[in-house]
Write a protein that holds these residues in place. Structure first.
Motif, PDB file in Angstrom:
ATOM      1  N   LYS A   5       0.840  -1.184   0.000  1.00 27.54           N
ATOM      2  CA  LYS A   5       0.000   0.000   0.000  1.00 27.54           C
ATOM      3  C   LYS A   5       0.888   1.251   0.000  1.00 27.54           C
ATOM      4  CE  LYS A   5      -3.667   2.113   2.696  1.00 27.54           C
ATOM      5  NZ  LYS A   5      -4.471   2.017   3.934  1.00 27.54           N
ATOM      6  N   LEU A   6       0.503   2.243  -0.768  1.00 25.09           N
ATOM      7  CA  LEU A   6       1.247   3.498  -0.801  1.00 25.09           C
ATOM      8  C   LEU A   6       0.991   4.276   0.487  1.00 25.09           C
ATOM      9  CD1 LEU A   6       0.564   4.663  -4.469  1.00 25.09           C
ATOM     10  CD2 LEU A   6       2.607   3.538  -3.583  1.00 25.09           C
ATOM     11  N   ASN A   7       2.047   4.940   0.996  1.00 22.66           N
ATOM     12  CA  ASN A   7       1.861   5.756   2.194  1.00 22.66           C
ATOM     13  C   ASN A   7       1.334   7.140   1.797  1.00 22.66           C
ATOM     14  OD1 ASN A   7       4.086   7.545   1.639  1.00 22.66           O
ATOM     15  ND2 ASN A   7       5.487   5.997   2.445  1.00 22.66           N
ATOM     16  N   ASP A   8       1.001   7.930   2.794  1.00 26.81           N
ATOM     17  CA  ASP A   8       0.406   9.248   2.537  1.00 26.81           C
ATOM     18  C   ASP A   8       1.306  10.156   1.708  1.00 26.81           C
ATOM     19  OD1 ASP A   8      -1.876   8.531   3.908  1.00 26.81           O
ATOM     20  OD2 ASP A   8      -1.279   9.514   5.780  1.00 26.81           O
ATOM     21  N   LEU A   9       2.621  10.122   1.988  1.00 28.38           N
ATOM     22  CA  LEU A   9       3.555  10.958   1.222  1.00 28.38           C
ATOM     23  C   LEU A   9       3.575  10.543  -0.242  1.00 28.38           C
ATOM     24  CD1 LEU A   9       5.758  13.096   0.933  1.00 28.38           C
ATOM     25  CD2 LEU A   9       7.411  11.372   1.693  1.00 28.38           C
ATOM     26  N   GLN A  10       3.625   9.248  -0.497  1.00 26.85           N
ATOM     27  CA  GLN A  10       3.644   8.767  -1.876  1.00 26.85           C
ATOM     28  C   GLN A  10       2.374   9.172  -2.620  1.00 26.85           C
ATOM     29  OE1 GLN A  10       4.309   4.722  -0.678  1.00 26.85           O
ATOM     30  NE2 GLN A  10       6.394   4.725  -1.499  1.00 26.85           N
ATOM     31  N   LEU A  11       1.235   9.055  -1.950  1.00 26.70           N
ATOM     32  CA  LEU A  11      -0.031   9.447  -2.583  1.00 26.70           C
ATOM     33  C   LEU A  11      -0.059  10.942  -2.876  1.00 26.70           C
ATOM     34  CD1 LEU A  11      -2.519   7.311  -0.467  1.00 26.70           C
ATOM     35  CD2 LEU A  11      -1.929   6.982  -2.880  1.00 26.70           C
ATOM     36  N   GLU A  12       0.437  11.726  -1.944  1.00 28.24           N
ATOM     37  CA  GLU A  12       0.463  13.181  -2.138  1.00 28.24           C
ATOM     38  C   GLU A  12       1.357  13.556  -3.310  1.00 28.24           C
ATOM     39  OE1 GLU A  12      -0.972  16.844  -1.556  1.00 28.24           O
ATOM     40  OE2 GLU A  12      -1.567  15.112  -0.363  1.00 28.24           O
ATOM     41  N   LEU A  13       2.505  12.895  -3.420  1.00 28.88           N
ATOM     42  CA  LEU A  13       3.412  13.176  -4.531  1.00 28.88           C
ATOM     43  C   LEU A  13       2.800  12.753  -5.866  1.00 28.88           C
ATOM     44  CD1 LEU A  13       6.823  12.198  -2.927  1.00 28.88           C
ATOM     45  CD2 LEU A  13       6.021  14.489  -3.513  1.00 28.88           C
ATOM     46  N   LEU A  14       2.091  11.645  -5.885  1.00 26.21           N
ATOM     47  CA  LEU A  14       1.408  11.234  -7.114  1.00 26.21           C
ATOM     48  C   LEU A  14       0.379  12.278  -7.536  1.00 26.21           C
ATOM     49  CD1 LEU A  14       0.884   7.406  -6.576  1.00 26.21           C
ATOM     50  CD2 LEU A  14       2.347   8.515  -8.270  1.00 26.21           C
ATOM     51  N   ASN A  15      -0.354  12.800  -6.577  1.00 25.42           N
ATOM     52  CA  ASN A  15      -1.324  13.862  -6.887  1.00 25.42           C
ATOM     53  C   ASN A  15      -0.623  15.110  -7.406  1.00 25.42           C
ATOM     54  OD1 ASN A  15      -3.641  12.448  -6.191  1.00 25.42           O
ATOM     55  ND2 ASN A  15      -3.526  13.079  -4.056  1.00 25.42           N
ATOM     56  N   LEU A  16       0.490  15.440  -6.805  1.00 24.88           N
ATOM     57  CA  LEU A  16       1.257  16.617  -7.216  1.00 24.88           C
ATOM     58  C   LEU A  16       1.749  16.487  -8.650  1.00 24.88           C
ATOM     59  CD1 LEU A  16       2.727  19.282  -6.373  1.00 24.88           C
ATOM     60  CD2 LEU A  16       4.637  17.824  -5.722  1.00 24.88           C
ATOM     61  N   TYR A  17       2.274  15.319  -8.984  1.00 26.19           N
ATOM     62  CA  TYR A  17       2.852  15.116 -10.312  1.00 26.19           C
ATOM     63  C   TYR A  17       1.813  14.857 -11.396  1.00 26.19           C
ATOM     64  CZ  TYR A  17       7.412  14.901  -8.059  1.00 26.19           C
ATOM     65  OH  TYR A  17       8.539  15.201  -7.354  1.00 26.19           O
ATOM     66  N   SER A  18       0.567  14.687 -11.032  1.00 29.02           N
ATOM     67  CA  SER A  18      -0.458  14.381 -12.032  1.00 29.02           C
ATOM     68  C   SER A  18      -0.708  15.539 -12.996  1.00 29.02           C
ATOM     69  CB  SER A  18      -1.758  13.980 -11.339  1.00 29.02           C
ATOM     70  OG  SER A  18      -2.314  15.080 -10.646  1.00 29.02           O
ATOM     71  N   PHE A  19      -0.312  16.752 -12.639  1.00 31.32           N
ATOM     72  CA  PHE A  19      -0.538  17.898 -13.530  1.00 31.32           C
ATOM     73  C   PHE A  19       0.631  18.140 -14.475  1.00 31.32           C
ATOM     74  CE2 PHE A  19       1.699  19.940 -10.051  1.00 31.32           C
ATOM     75  CZ  PHE A  19       2.470  20.895 -10.660  1.00 31.32           C
ATOM     76  N   GLU A  20       1.627  17.247 -14.495  1.00 36.35           N
ATOM     77  CA  GLU A  20       2.786  17.318 -15.376  1.00 36.35           C
ATOM     78  C   GLU A  20       3.537  18.647 -15.246  1.00 36.35           C
ATOM     79  OE1 GLU A  20       2.298  15.845 -19.374  1.00 36.35           O
ATOM     80  OE2 GLU A  20       0.570  14.660 -18.756  1.00 36.35           O
ATOM     81  N   PRO A  21       4.205  18.830 -14.116  1.00 38.81           N
ATOM     82  CA  PRO A  21       4.964  20.071 -13.908  1.00 38.81           C
ATOM     83  C   PRO A  21       6.162  20.153 -14.848  1.00 38.81           C
ATOM     84  CG  PRO A  21       5.404  18.508 -12.163  1.00 38.81           C
ATOM     85  CD  PRO A  21       4.333  17.907 -13.003  1.00 38.81           C
ATOM     86  N   LYS A  22       6.637  21.370 -15.025  1.00 39.85           N
ATOM     87  CA  LYS A  22       7.828  21.604 -15.846  1.00 39.85           C
ATOM     88  C   LYS A  22       9.053  21.051 -15.123  1.00 39.85           C
ATOM     89  CE  LYS A  22       5.995  25.914 -17.670  1.00 39.85           C
ATOM     90  NZ  LYS A  22       6.141  27.360 -17.692  1.00 39.85           N
ATOM     91  N   GLU A  23      10.108  20.823 -15.886  1.00 42.58           N
ATOM     92  CA  GLU A  23      11.350  20.287 -15.318  1.00 42.58           C
ATOM     93  C   GLU A  23      11.890  21.188 -14.206  1.00 42.58           C
ATOM     94  OE1 GLU A  23      14.188  17.519 -14.709  1.00 42.58           O
ATOM     95  OE2 GLU A  23      12.562  17.334 -16.162  1.00 42.58           O
ATOM     96  N   GLU A  24      11.801  22.508 -14.390  1.00 44.26           N
ATOM     97  CA  GLU A  24      12.290  23.428 -13.356  1.00 44.26           C
ATOM     98  C   GLU A  24      11.469  23.312 -12.080  1.00 44.26           C
ATOM     99  OE1 GLU A  24      10.416  27.733 -14.267  1.00 44.26           O
ATOM    100  OE2 GLU A  24      11.516  26.852 -15.944  1.00 44.26           O
ATOM    101  N   ASP A  25      10.169  23.033 -12.218  1.00 45.36           N
ATOM    102  CA  ASP A  25       9.325  22.848 -11.041  1.00 45.36           C
ATOM    103  C   ASP A  25       9.686  21.551 -10.318  1.00 45.36           C
ATOM    104  OD1 ASP A  25       7.912  25.211 -11.517  1.00 45.36           O
ATOM    105  OD2 ASP A  25       6.456  24.186 -12.794  1.00 45.36           O
ATOM    106  N   LEU A  26       9.959  20.500 -11.074  1.00 48.07           N
ATOM    107  CA  LEU A  26      10.367  19.238 -10.461  1.00 48.07           C
ATOM    108  C   LEU A  26      11.662  19.410  -9.678  1.00 48.07           C
ATOM    109  CD1 LEU A  26       9.625  16.656 -13.288  1.00 48.07           C
ATOM    110  CD2 LEU A  26       8.383  16.974 -11.159  1.00 48.07           C
ATOM    111  N   LEU A  27      12.593  20.125 -10.246  1.00 48.00           N
ATOM    112  CA  LEU A  27      13.860  20.374  -9.569  1.00 48.00           C
ATOM    113  C   LEU A  27      13.642  21.180  -8.287  1.00 48.00           C
ATOM    114  CD1 LEU A  27      16.913  20.080  -9.549  1.00 48.00           C
ATOM    115  CD2 LEU A  27      17.057  22.080 -11.015  1.00 48.00           C
ATOM    116  N   ALA A  28      12.789  22.176  -8.356  1.00 45.79           N
ATOM    117  CA  ALA A  28      12.501  22.991  -7.172  1.00 45.79           C
ATOM    118  C   ALA A  28      11.847  22.146  -6.077  1.00 45.79           C
ATOM    119  CB  ALA A  28      11.598  24.166  -7.550  1.00 45.79           C
ATOM    120  N   ILE A  29      10.939  21.264  -6.465  1.00 47.84           N
ATOM    121  CA  ILE A  29      10.278  20.388  -5.497  1.00 47.84           C
ATOM    122  C   ILE A  29      11.288  19.429  -4.873  1.00 47.84           C
ATOM    123  CG2 ILE A  29       8.597  18.507  -5.258  1.00 47.84           C
ATOM    124  CD1 ILE A  29       6.940  20.031  -7.455  1.00 47.84           C
TER     125      ILE A  29
END
Length: 65
Positions: A5-29
């Motif tokens: 089962k995915l933990n809360d952090l993993q689920l939150e990160l999946l939700n965050l990445y679902s909008f396909e952020p730019k590479e610079e945003d991924l680096l900042a995160i």
């Protein structure tokens, strides 16, 4: 193989990445997460040092061993 089962952090990160952020945003995160966990780790180290009464001299001696 048993699924895990995915933990809360993993689920939150999946939700965050679902909008396909730019590479610079991924680096900042990534940098934000690294800084957060680094700060948390440093606080825990300082707490252990304070609780055990470890001095700078103790740390210097351990480095020289």
């Amino acid at each position: 193989m048993q699924s895990q089962k995915l933990n809360d952090l993993q689920l939150e990160l999946l939700n965050l990445y679902s909008f396909e952020p730019k590479e610079e945003d991924l680096l900042a995160i990534k940098n934000l997460l690294a800084q957060y966990f680094s700060n948390k780790h440093q606080k825990n180290i300082q707490l252990a040092i304070d609780e055990k009464g470890i001095t700078e001299a103790d740390l210097d001696n351990w480095i020289d061993e």
